[in-house]
Design a protein around this motif. Sequence first.
Motif, mmCIF file in Angstrom:
data_model
loop_
_atom_site.group_PDB
_atom_site.id
_atom_site.type_symbol
_atom_site.label_atom_id
_atom_site.label_comp_id
_atom_site.label_asym_id
_atom_site.label_seq_id
_atom_site.Cartn_x
_atom_site.Cartn_y
_atom_site.Cartn_z
ATOM 1 N N ARG A 7 78.552 25.113 54.152
ATOM 2 C CA ARG A 7 78.753 25.911 55.358
ATOM 3 C C ARG A 7 79.086 25.029 56.553
ATOM 4 N NH1 ARG A 7 74.020 29.859 57.332
ATOM 5 N NH2 ARG A 7 72.861 27.935 57.529
ATOM 6 N N GLU A 8 78.377 23.914 56.645
ATOM 7 C CA GLU A 8 78.599 23.041 57.789
ATOM 8 C C GLU A 8 80.022 22.475 57.763
ATOM 9 O OE1 GLU A 8 75.448 20.366 58.621
ATOM 10 O OE2 GLU A 8 76.636 19.237 60.068
ATOM 11 N N PRO B 218 84.660 32.427 58.436
ATOM 12 C CA PRO B 218 83.405 32.517 57.664
ATOM 13 C C PRO B 218 83.271 33.830 56.914
ATOM 14 C CG PRO B 218 82.994 32.893 59.985
ATOM 15 C CD PRO B 218 84.462 32.623 59.862
ATOM 16 N N ARG C 70 70.279 24.128 50.163
ATOM 17 C CA ARG C 70 70.657 23.024 51.073
ATOM 18 C C ARG C 70 72.081 22.578 50.788
ATOM 19 N NH1 ARG C 70 67.501 25.197 53.728
ATOM 20 N NH2 ARG C 70 65.353 25.213 53.039
ATOM 21 N N GLU D 280 77.023 35.476 56.806
ATOM 22 C CA GLU D 280 76.101 34.538 57.470
ATOM 23 C C GLU D 280 76.705 33.166 57.708
ATOM 24 O OE1 GLU D 280 72.101 34.389 56.138
ATOM 25 O OE2 GLU D 280 71.975 36.558 55.861
ATOM 26 N N SER E 242 66.211 28.362 48.308
ATOM 27 C CA SER E 242 65.285 28.475 49.446
ATOM 28 C C SER E 242 65.806 29.527 50.420
ATOM 29 C CB SER E 242 65.181 27.143 50.175
ATOM 30 O OG SER E 242 65.108 26.078 49.261
ATOM 31 N N PRO E 243 65.545 30.793 50.130
ATOM 32 C CA PRO E 243 66.091 31.827 51.020
ATOM 33 C C PRO E 243 65.380 31.827 52.367
ATOM 34 C CG PRO E 243 64.720 32.814 49.316
ATOM 35 C CD PRO E 243 64.766 31.360 49.028
ATOM 36 N N PRO E 244 66.118 31.966 53.460
ATOM 37 C CA PRO E 244 65.475 31.998 54.778
ATOM 38 C C PRO E 244 64.466 33.133 54.852
ATOM 39 C CG PRO E 244 67.877 31.926 54.984
ATOM 40 C CD PRO E 244 67.568 32.120 53.540
ATOM 41 N N GLY E 245 63.260 32.804 55.255
ATOM 42 C CA GLY E 245 62.226 33.814 55.386
ATOM 43 C C GLY E 245 61.808 34.412 54.058
ATOM 44 N N GLU F 258 74.251 25.065 52.393
ATOM 45 C CA GLU F 258 74.309 24.831 53.839
ATOM 46 C C GLU F 258 75.258 23.700 54.187
ATOM 47 O OE1 GLU F 258 70.270 24.322 55.053
ATOM 48 O OE2 GLU F 258 69.829 26.439 54.721
#
Lengths: 461, 589
Positions: free
Chosen positions: B338-339, B348, B332, B351, B390-393, B335
């Motif tokens: 990233r935002e 970027p 998080r 991802e 918390s990896p996506p998927g 992220e």
Amino acid sequence: MIKEYKTIREIANPLMIVDNVEGVTFDELAEIELPDGSVRRCKVLEVEGNRAVLQLFEAAQGINLAESKVRFLGHPLQLGVSEDMLGRVFNGMGEPIDDGPEIIADDYRDINGLPMNPAARAYPAEFIQTGVSAIDGLNTLVRGQKLPIFSASGLPHANLAAQIARQAKVLGKGENFAVVFAAIGITFEESEYFINDFRRTGAIDRTVVFSNLANDPAVERIATPRMALTAAEYLAFDKGMHVLVILTDITNYAEALREVSAAKKEVPGRRGYPGYLYTDLATMYERAGRRLDNPGSITMIPILTMPEDDKTHPIPDLTGYITEGQIILSRDLHRKGIVPPIDVLPSLSRLKDKGIGEGKTRADHAGTMNQLFAAYARGKEAKELMTILGEAALSDDDKLYAKFADAFEKEYVSQGNETDRSIIDTLTIGWKLLSILPERELKRIKPEFIEKYLPREEAKE
Amino acid sequence: MGKVVKVSGPLVVAEGLAEANVSDVVRVGSQNLIGEILNMSGDSASIQVYEETSGLGPGAEVVTTGLPLSVELGPGMLENIYDGIQRPLPEIKEATGDTIARGISIPALNRKKKWEFVPVVKEGAKLIGGDVIGTVQETSAILHKIMLPPRTGSCVLKWIKKGEFTVDESVACVTLANGKELEISMLQRWPVRIGRPYQQKYTPARPLNSGQRIIDTMFPVAKGGTAAVPGPFGSGKTVVQHQLAKWSDVDIVVYIGCGERGNEMTDVLNEFPELKDPRSGESLMKRTVLIANTSDMPVAAREASIYTGITIAEYFRDMGYDVAVLADSTSRWAEALREMSGRLEEMPGEEGYPAYLASRIAQFYERAGSVQCLGTDDRRGSITAIGAVSPPGGDISEPVSQATMRIVKVFWALDSSLAYARHFPAINWLTSYSLYTDALTPYYEKEFGPEYMQNRNRALRTLQEEAELQEIVRLVGQDALSAGDQLTLEVARMIREDFLQQNAFVTEDAYSTYGKQYRLLDLVLRYEDKCREALDAGCELQPLFGIAARERIGRAKTADPDNYEAIYDEILAQMNAQIDEIKAGGEDE
């Protein structure tokens, strides 16, 4: 004095750029007045010098750049809240569409809400009996929890959500409940199914409906769930009600968000969804909960359809990281005729541990729950092995586990949409199923509970 | 003073800030929103604002404070809960009610509360930066050491007072090398993005005892080490983090809730005061500092929360304490990076994450370590950093997991299929690893004897063999295996179910001492030895699996922690007797 601008420079649906503005602020609400007098709403996404980028909430059709006027209203998008909202139907922007009178607002609230102080939260620990065994027994819902239903196209999530709304109750308490239902981009039929069900049970008088159907503007969907949550917060925390919020379908919401993000030419994250999808979903889901010294609560059941039944798709994935568990529906079980087709193994309620046990449900609940999970997991493994190698290849224990898994699906999970089981019934069925297994395998249950609750040998042969 | 020219979410651009420095904290607009300068170009600055910017527009004033983002360090942090930029949440609640309004300015440390300051040095003493001059009993569990600020240099103590003081009152005065006098209060400030200095770093050589069997016995982390807990949602990352925060044998725990659920922080706030540290007997809250930036709180402050947490940890490390920093979840935080990067319109990397993601993650974990602190005495402290990912998927090929795996030494891979079967902690024994086992083996051998690591290695080997045998079973069925292999499978199952599985919600099982861990695993392995003997003597397998002692082994982990040795001895005796009986029966026939 509100200034009007006739300086719209560009419209690229759903974005609009207005030049030469003054005193405009981020996230401010604005209105566009068309030459024919009709009014549409939009909000400021970015302001740089004297130029503002706005996002329309409605279609851009018919807006003339030279003739239309833009007014900035000096506040973000708000919802006028009042207890009179109960029993009423609103569109996705919070305007009444049921021919009833205008709502005389008690207060106007910013629909984005404010983050709840973690030090002001009360931990949800009050057991809600939904009457559905797979939920009550294994993935227990508690008051103030956010527990989504992960569904997929063609699965009966609406029936399950309606069943929960109909049967949910806290044991031994008088109720001051309300339902807030937000239809986000779903079909008329699905929305009508819910409303009819509320009508049938009489809950409709305690329900607030926000309806953005599939043919309503997609960008409006970004506001709809927040409208619903603003109403829910008012009813719960100002009026002390226990509010159940049903949001369906979050997938449509996320797609609307992606549409706006793409129009803004933002760097996309996974599958084209914006990188802030997690944060954006969290600011909605986290509005569920309970607060210290406040009698009200918001329990949230968002529903989403997993594209291609894929749990790792960004929408279910990010939702699962925010919500306190998930109820997953399975196509296999649906095909087998299991109603509701809840796949209990990947389903989870993170708050169950504080909501069950002595004084809440029954002392043996936690142990039997873990035992049922473990036994069903082993039973399914055994059945898989059986399909490859045949029954003869299984050990005696595994044969019993396979038998258990079948019985579990048929008797425990499959109960139909009209059966309302009490938690005691659910626990009794669980014990009956566990008696299929040898007693020495029940290692997760304390011996004194086995002594007390396990149906004894005379039942067998 | 500058003026805002652009607002786009948490990113604000302001002009007229020629006097400001990069990384300065600024106040934006009439609401006094807190922001930090990221980039400057001429006199225009890109600012990340730590609060919601709704209602902010061009023309709003921006004032720089001239200081980088800093935390206040001193007595009063323990038992407290802060937001990402160290504002005390309970006091915000007093001020603005149940929700967090904007522009609130409340000092992190209470200015009114008096602390009993006890000097430990005498006037005229020669001191250097980092030296302890006095102590405050902050909570019944923790003695807070008041140190000279790190950069004080060598100096002489002019005067020092004993008595009750607030954090900003002077308690001592030193004469610096240049002859100037410096008054010292109990409050220090430190910029969060710069690590606090120390004398020397050491390779960690002591294990962190977490009371979790799969961690302590199988994949231990060292005090001063780094570990990551990756896993898909629902696999129990947070429970693992909570267990570590509860039972680790460290002096101080800093728990950073970074972009996660509000109720999880509430849970800690409710539960920790009730729980007792198994070593000191004190309430766990008395050694804990909480940083909460939940997912609905502004994203920019989430970026800061990790640094706020580790800086507080470094301060306690400097006192000579062992500190554990638990960050849930670093994804998080990434992220949030990233935002902000996206809004700055940076090019970027993978991802959409910024190209500097890996170096930022590495910088964070590198602030952990076992060090000799500043000062003339020989204090040693450590920070163990444990981050959830918390990896996506659940797919760890994504950039945050990969960048983390390159830097951390311990990897506890959580597995959703274990979680579905309610095998908790759902740490996969085949994919997890610890690079500290070699460094820690001498410690384990000295403390618990050579059998400890031998048993551990044997158990891991058995689990590895099980995975290979399972593949065969899937093809030809269990009956095709030799009796010896079937026994291996059975023993592997016992290791998994009777040893590795640990229920965080059962009091007797939530925490295991090293002694209990050793005896429990030993019990299972002795069963295997005894069974192999019996097999060699020609016994059948099924009666061996069916002995009554097996059920007792299954329940052994919940044995009374004070009396487990006697119980295990009894089980062992029973087991041996029952197997001997079968052996005798077999020979009779």
